[in-house]
Enzyme design. Sequence first.
Site, PDB file in Angstrom:
ATOM      1  N   HIS A  57       0.834  -1.220   0.000  1.00 45.08           N
ATOM      2  CA  HIS A  57       0.000   0.000   0.000  1.00 45.08           C
ATOM      3  C   HIS A  57       0.866   1.267   0.000  1.00 45.08           C
ATOM      4  O   HIS A  57       0.403   2.312   0.453  1.00 45.08           O
ATOM      5  CB  HIS A  57      -0.948   0.040   1.201  1.00 45.08           C
ATOM      6  CG  HIS A  57      -1.669  -1.248   1.459  1.00 45.08           C
ATOM      7  ND1 HIS A  57      -2.908  -1.540   0.918  1.00 45.08           N
ATOM      8  CD2 HIS A  57      -1.306  -2.337   2.182  1.00 45.08           C
ATOM      9  CE1 HIS A  57      -3.288  -2.748   1.308  1.00 45.08           C
ATOM     10  NE2 HIS A  57      -2.328  -3.256   2.078  1.00 45.08           N
ATOM     11  N   SER A  73      16.675  21.889 -14.759  1.00 42.25           N
ATOM     12  CA  SER A  73      15.550  22.769 -15.042  1.00 42.25           C
ATOM     13  C   SER A  73      16.093  24.072 -15.601  1.00 42.25           C
ATOM     14  O   SER A  73      17.159  24.533 -15.197  1.00 42.25           O
ATOM     15  CB  SER A  73      14.772  23.034 -13.749  1.00 42.25           C
ATOM     16  OG  SER A  73      14.069  24.263 -13.856  1.00 42.25           O
ATOM     17  N   LYS A  79      17.677  21.787  -9.558  1.00 40.44           N
ATOM     18  CA  LYS A  79      16.927  20.584  -9.912  1.00 40.44           C
ATOM     19  C   LYS A  79      17.767  19.521 -10.620  1.00 40.44           C
ATOM     20  O   LYS A  79      18.663  19.833 -11.400  1.00 40.44           O
ATOM     21  CB  LYS A  79      15.748  20.951 -10.840  1.00 40.44           C
ATOM     22  CG  LYS A  79      14.644  21.728 -10.177  1.00 40.44           C
ATOM     23  CD  LYS A  79      13.858  20.917  -9.160  1.00 40.44           C
ATOM     24  CE  LYS A  79      12.948  19.911  -9.803  1.00 40.44           C
ATOM     25  NZ  LYS A  79      11.670  20.462 -10.237  1.00 40.44           N
ATOM     26  N   GLU A 123      10.563   9.249 -16.207  1.00 41.38           N
ATOM     27  CA  GLU A 123       9.199   9.731 -16.466  1.00 41.38           C
ATOM     28  C   GLU A 123       8.751   9.369 -17.880  1.00 41.38           C
ATOM     29  O   GLU A 123       7.592   9.018 -18.114  1.00 41.38           O
ATOM     30  CB  GLU A 123       9.127  11.240 -16.261  1.00 41.38           C
ATOM     31  CG  GLU A 123       9.356  11.655 -14.809  1.00 41.38           C
ATOM     32  CD  GLU A 123       9.571  13.149 -14.699  1.00 41.38           C
ATOM     33  OE1 GLU A 123       8.584  13.874 -14.519  1.00 41.38           O
ATOM     34  OE2 GLU A 123      10.730  13.590 -14.809  1.00 41.38           O
TER      35      GLU A 123
END
Length: 474
Positions: free
Chosen positions: A172, A293, A299, A306
């Site tokens: 979970h 970024s 970043k 992704e």
Amino acid sequence: MTARDNKTKPEGNNNGPNRMWGGRFGLGPAEAMQRINASIDFDRQLYAQDIAASQAHCKMLVARGIVAEHDGAAILGGLDTIVREIEAGEFPFRAEYEDIHMNVEARLRELIGEAAGRLHTARSRNDQAVTDFRLWVRDAIDALDGQLKDLQAALIAQAEAHAETVMPGFTHLQAAQPVTLGHHLLAYVEMFGRDRGRLEDARARMNECPLGAAALAGTSFPIDRVMTAKALGFDRPTANSMDSVSDRDFAMEFLAAGAIVAIHLSRLAEELVLWCSGGFGYVRLSDAFSTGSSIMPQKRNPDAAELVRGKAGRVIGALNAVLVMMKGLPMAYGKDMQEDKEPVFDAAQTLSICLGASTGMIHDMTPDAAAMRAATAGGYLTATDLADWLVRVLGVPFRDAHHITGAIVQRAAQRGCDLAALPLEEMQAVEARITQDVFEVLSVDASVRSRTSLGGTAPDRVREAAAAARGRFL
Ligand code: ARG
């Protein structure tokens, strides 16, 4: 002059009826017709398979006395020239010849003249197209198998390096029990192993040669289908000519197996995204597999992970496209089936890109063992170990042990400490028979060490499993 004005059939004139099938036509196709009909922009990818199949067919026609030897030699010579032209980027691909099959044949005629017309004896574009496509999918499977194996190798290497690195195991997405990172990574080795098995199964089933089915009914020429099947590396010829030209189940199976690969890759990618986020900090991806970024200098984004996650949608979409395209098609061939190729090409390329990026990320990543260990503290991850101790040492039934442990966890929560740091008296207040020995099972290291059951997370088991995986998969 437009196609509509031209009523003659000049050779090589783009405006006349199609040279391959236009005998009964007075006019050439409308431009809109040509646009919907032509597949050359994508099926040119089949050139190597198309020429290999034509070579095999030609040799068989000569061996069976259907085509004269000198014509066969001219055809084979011309086909060699065509391969060279295509690979040198000099081949004139032409939409008016619709697809790769007719482009090759039209060029063959330009190169060797009349004899080119004999190559299409005892064959149709229907069996030709599906033969080429089976050969292409077979090659794609072999390439993906190699890439899946590379990914497994990267996962196994990391698993060996981290056979003892403890981390929270989740159910979970809640911290559940301590596991080792090696164990977690080997779970994916199993998934990708089954993926390879599914592709291999699909390959074995598709490896029958449709060539010789002709349009749908077979042919009256005395062809030798076993000979062409062998020459092209097929196990045998297909058994039924109508089935041969009218099913695309091999493409659907490939895409179904590929969709499952994409799902597995997507799950791994999602974990990498989570693991390198601030809240987790379990791994650092290499510079080579991170992006920055344009506005936030601090970043390090996991774009590759992704994109692997996102591209799963394309592969699943490809499977859907072919399933829906095939649904309800009457036997035998229908032009709808020309729509089988783009989804398969796109899915194969997408999977290849995703596998390359996944292998790179896994190979290069640096797990942060201290961060993972820190994450195992505070979540009462060894509560099951305490309950098991009550069962094993005190003979308490598991359900009661579960209840007792729950009460002890509550006391630890009240004191704000982990189970391993809870004073013995606090535990004895719940169950008087608990002794000092209990602390031996309450550390995360003791917990993972104790999970020695077959397929369990104990470091010794993980090392054995990694060694076994090398033997099974690499
Ligand atoms: N390009 C076609 C395909 O991929 C070849 C078969 C065309 N056959 C025909 N009878 N028109 O399906």
